[in-house]
Design a protein around this motif. Structure first.
Motif, PDB file in Angstrom:
ATOM      1  N   LEU A 121      28.776  95.400  64.128  1.00 43.49           N
ATOM      2  CA  LEU A 121      28.077  95.118  65.383  1.00 43.49           C
ATOM      3  C   LEU A 121      26.846  96.001  65.554  1.00 43.49           C
ATOM      4  O   LEU A 121      25.809  95.559  66.041  1.00 43.49           O
ATOM      5  CB  LEU A 121      29.027  95.300  66.570  1.00 43.49           C
ATOM      6  N   HIS A 140      27.704  89.198  74.813  1.00 46.09           N
ATOM      7  CA  HIS A 140      26.721  89.624  73.811  1.00 46.09           C
ATOM      8  C   HIS A 140      26.199  91.022  74.138  1.00 46.09           C
ATOM      9  O   HIS A 140      26.094  91.880  73.259  1.00 46.09           O
ATOM     10  CB  HIS A 140      25.541  88.643  73.778  1.00 46.09           C
ATOM     11  N   ALA A 143      28.885  93.638  73.430  1.00 42.53           N
ATOM     12  CA  ALA A 143      29.109  93.815  71.998  1.00 42.53           C
ATOM     13  C   ALA A 143      27.989  94.604  71.335  1.00 42.53           C
ATOM     14  O   ALA A 143      28.232  95.441  70.458  1.00 42.53           O
ATOM     15  CB  ALA A 143      29.260  92.451  71.323  1.00 42.53           C
ATOM     16  N   PRO A 147      29.435  98.902  70.653  1.00 39.87           N
ATOM     17  CA  PRO A 147      30.196  98.430  69.486  1.00 39.87           C
ATOM     18  C   PRO A 147      31.447  99.252  69.193  1.00 39.87           C
ATOM     19  O   PRO A 147      32.467  98.693  68.763  1.00 39.87           O
ATOM     20  CB  PRO A 147      29.187  98.534  68.340  1.00 39.87           C
ATOM     21  N   SER A 202      31.589  88.018  69.751  1.00 37.92           N
ATOM     22  CA  SER A 202      31.389  88.905  68.597  1.00 37.92           C
ATOM     23  C   SER A 202      31.483  88.127  67.297  1.00 37.92           C
ATOM     24  O   SER A 202      30.698  88.350  66.368  1.00 37.92           O
ATOM     25  CB  SER A 202      32.418  90.038  68.613  1.00 37.92           C
TER      26      SER A 202
END
Length: 211
Positions: A121, A140, A143, A147, A202
């Protein structure tokens, strides 16, 4: 006794404002919202991916707002019913919504890659996949900005104390991410809901980056 998993339609916008008791739609004998039910859904998703990894990835990459996605997801789950139902919850019927099932499949697909989730990520470039909706945009944002915390959340068992601890910083960050996408008051995510949207988002982000 017949073993069966039944998917009910899930509305992502509705999940986003659910309380913890309503985040996964519970029906009858086997309740997908109980700790046992959430563990069963997780095991079912892992079983689906083990049986059909390529088809699982194809389906999860589709636009979840379209009827073709919902049909494909139901077919994917149905095809795995005979081996996966027994392994996941034993007897009877388990009814859950399509988002919780998709999230379980997404987590299993993410975990199939040996590279650490946080590293993958963190390495996302600017040319990421466009979010499919406002809730997806919040996921989004979470993420990409947290991360390590997302990776820690996926490493926990559903409905565990570890999950609650791992989810806390992500829940705290939801208002910040929501301000960039929609009115903050629209997002009061429960732990199951935030984990579900993070898993599906993810997976799509990573799949688009790695394709």
């Amino acid at each position: 006794m017949m073993m069966r998993l039944v998917l009910l339609p899930a509305i992502v916008a509705a999940l986003a404002i659910c309380t913890p008791s309503a985040a996964l739609e519970p029906i009858a004998a086997n309740d997908a919202n109980t700790p046992e039910g959430r563990l069963a859904i997780e095991a079912y998703g892992a079983c689906v991916v083990k049986l059909s990894p390529k088809e699982s990835a194809r389906v999860l990459s589709m636009d979840y707002k379209k009827s073709t996605y919902r049909t494909a997801l139901k077919m994917l789950v149905k095809d795995a019913e005979r081996p996966c139902a027994r392994a996941s919850f034993g007897t009877g019927r388990m009814r859950g919504d399509d988002l919780s099932m998709a999230a379980a499949i997404a987590e299993a697909l993410i975990e199939a890659d040996p590279t650490a989730v946080n590293a993958r990520l963190a390495g996302i470039g600017a040319a990421q996949r466009t979010p499919l909706g406002k809730t997806d945009a919040v996921a989004h944002c979470l993420a990409r900005s947290l991360p390590d915390q997302v990776s820690q959340l996926f490493a926990t068992a559903p409905a565990s104390e570890a999950e609650a601890a791992a989810a806390a910083p992500l829940l705290q960050a939801v208002p910040t991410c929501a301000r960039a996408t929609a009115a903050p008051e629209q997002y009061d995510l429960s732990i199951p809901a935030v984990r579900a949207i993070l898993a599906t988002a993810s997976f799509r982000i990573l799949a688009a980056q790695e394709s």
